[in-house]
Design an enzyme around this catalytic site. Structure first.
Site, PDB file in Angstrom:
ATOM      1  N   ARG A 270       3.195   4.843  17.134  1.00 16.83           N
ATOM      2  CA  ARG A 270       2.782   5.898  16.207  1.00 16.83           C
ATOM      3  C   ARG A 270       3.364   7.269  16.543  1.00 16.83           C
ATOM      4  NH1 ARG A 270       2.046   1.601  14.240  1.00 16.83           N
ATOM      5  NH2 ARG A 270       0.380   1.018  12.818  1.00 16.83           N
TER       6      ARG A 270
ATOM      7  N   ASP B 106       0.807  -1.223   0.000  1.00 14.99           N
ATOM      8  CA  ASP B 106       0.000   0.000   0.000  1.00 14.99           C
ATOM      9  C   ASP B 106       0.836   1.267   0.000  1.00 14.99           C
ATOM     10  OD1 ASP B 106      -2.957  -1.053   0.577  1.00 14.99           O
ATOM     11  OD2 ASP B 106      -1.531  -2.225   1.750  1.00 14.99           O
TER      12      ASP B 106
ATOM     13  N   ASP C 228      -5.048   4.397  14.345  1.00 12.47           N
ATOM     14  CA  ASP C 228      -3.705   4.833  13.968  1.00 12.47           C
ATOM     15  C   ASP C 228      -3.711   6.144  13.176  1.00 12.47           C
ATOM     16  OD1 ASP C 228      -2.405   2.784  15.296  1.00 12.47           O
ATOM     17  OD2 ASP C 228      -2.561   1.405  13.605  1.00 12.47           O
TER      18      ASP C 228
END
Ligand code: ARG
Length: 411
Positions: free
Chosen positions: A97, A16, A126
């Site tokens: 994150r 992706d 996220d």
């Protein structure tokens, strides 16, 4: 020609985000800078990932080995807070994150970018963690998410990669969405979305099946002011300690978690986690706190810990309240030093011994042997006064016919 805008993309090396490099370029006309951060997720070499980003059209690719930084500055605070969301999830993705975001913002400054990009969908936590972290560090930056905002679906990504002959595997069809780092591994989607479906063997990779464990493994973990500093007397970095316990506790099947979780975006979702090192360390740290924290401080800290985990889960790593709670938690760790001995076996990390120079455990007070130093004669008066409010309230209940009914009728 006017200088092109630059966008910094959180790059994993997977399908992706590899497609996102070209996709963002086409959709926005901007140049893409790919940033990959190693938080101990294992897998490919960082240099391979860096080269792939360039081959996919990134104008710059920046890779960072942030494993020690992650262990020392993110996992350690989580350990000091016994960080478990909903009393169960050790915040694996929620911790990484903000660190990844920090490296992205650094790259944006270094390469003169004005926009940030990440590969998250619009349904998860996220995306919120990335974007709130960006704004908290750099309120001037904007953000786009190609999967969410530029219609980059999986099918589109596969077509795009094939058409442009991108150097990335498009055939591998992993049924799960996985995120992993040295603190643990999160597995979701696929057949796990049916709450009744038990996880199958292929879901797990950090842990072996606890049903058929090897022989028990005894381990001693040494802490200094809440920070793990040694295993079995060997001085190690925090990263090394987490890695070693991932191996040893993982071999015993410790730290498997199967839960339904309340996401920040309002969805309840089924999540499987495995965090052998983290769960072992948290169990050890909690026990050392039981020995070293003063009672009222310990009771209050439980509430602070719970709130801390909620804030970190809810994308508030850089928030004022989380910072303030960090200061409280840090203050509580002054005497959290000593050794915890545990037996790792069959899915459980069981504490079997504690030793601390800063302990509040007083043998002479606690012992039932003769010669103890606790003066039991004081308890009588203590209970008389401690129970006084209960006594007054009960007497009033009796006066108004509301006393406890013992089920024997009026005597
Ligand atoms: N539900 C967990 C969390 O919000 C794990 C997220 C895992 N991320 C992923 N992209 N699979 O922290």
């Amino acid at each position: 020609m006017a200088k092109k805008d630059r966008i910094v993309l959180a790059y994993s090396g997977g399908l992706d985000t590899s497609v996102a490099i070209g996709w963002i370029g086409e959709q926005t006309g901007a140049e893409v800078i790919a940033v990959a951060v190693d938080v101990g997720q294992g897998g490919e070499d960082l240099e391979v990932i860096r080269q792939r980003a360039l081959d996919c059209g990134a104008v710059e690719a920046y890779v960072a080995d942030a494993r020690d930084e992650f262990a020392n500055e993110y996992c350690v605070p989580a350990l000091k807070a016994n960080g478990l969301y909903q009393n169960a999830y050790p915040l694996v993705s929620a911790l990484s994150r903000p660190l990844i975001a920090k490296h992205l913002v650094r790259a944006a400054r270094q390469f003169g970018a004005t926009t940030m990009a990440h590969g998250c969908t619009g349904k998860g936590n996220d995306q919120v963690r990335f974007e709130v972290s960006f704004t908290s560090m750099a309120p001037d930056l904007t953000c786009i998410a190609p999967v969410r905002d530029l219609a980059l679906t999986r099918d589109v990504a596969i077509d795009y990669a094939n058409k442009h002959k991108l150097p990335i595997e498009t055939t591998k069809n992993n049924p799960f969405s996985i995120d992993q780092n040295v603190w643990g591994r999160a597995i979701e989607t696929g057949f796990l979305e049916d709450l009744w479906n038990a996880p199958t063997k292929d879901v797990y990779s950090y842990t072996d099946d606890p049903t058929y464990p090897p022989l028990p493994d005894e381990v001693t973990i040494t802490f200094d002011q809440g920070v793990p500093v040694a295993v079995d007397g060997r001085k190690l970095s925090v990263l090394e300690i987490i890695q070693e316990l991932n191996q040893r506790a993982g071999a015993q099947g410790i730290g498997r978690i199967d839960m339904v979780e309340d996401r920040l975006v309002g969805i309840k979702s089924r999540e499987i986690y495995e965090a052998p090192g983290a769960m072992t360390l948290i169990a050890a740290h909690k026990e050392l706190e039981n020995v070293t924290l003063e009672r009222e401080q310990a009771r209050f800290k439980h509430r602070v810990d719970t709130r801390w985990a909620e804030l970190v889960y809810d994308a508030q790593w850089f928030s004022p309240l989380k910072n303030s709670l960090d200061a409280f938690i840090e203050d509580t760790q002054r005497y959290v030093s000593g050794d915890i001995r545990m037996t790792l076996h069959g899915g459980r990390a069981t504490v079997t011994g504690r030793k601390s120079d800063t302990s509040l455990y007083d043998f002479n007070l606690a012992t039932y042997e003769t010669g103890d130093t606790f003066d039991q004669s004081h308890s009588r008066g203590f209970i008389e006064i401690y129970g006084l409010t209960a006594k007054l309230a009960a007497a009033r209940d009796v006066r108004f016919g509301n006393g406890v009914d013992f089920g024997v009728g009026d005597l």
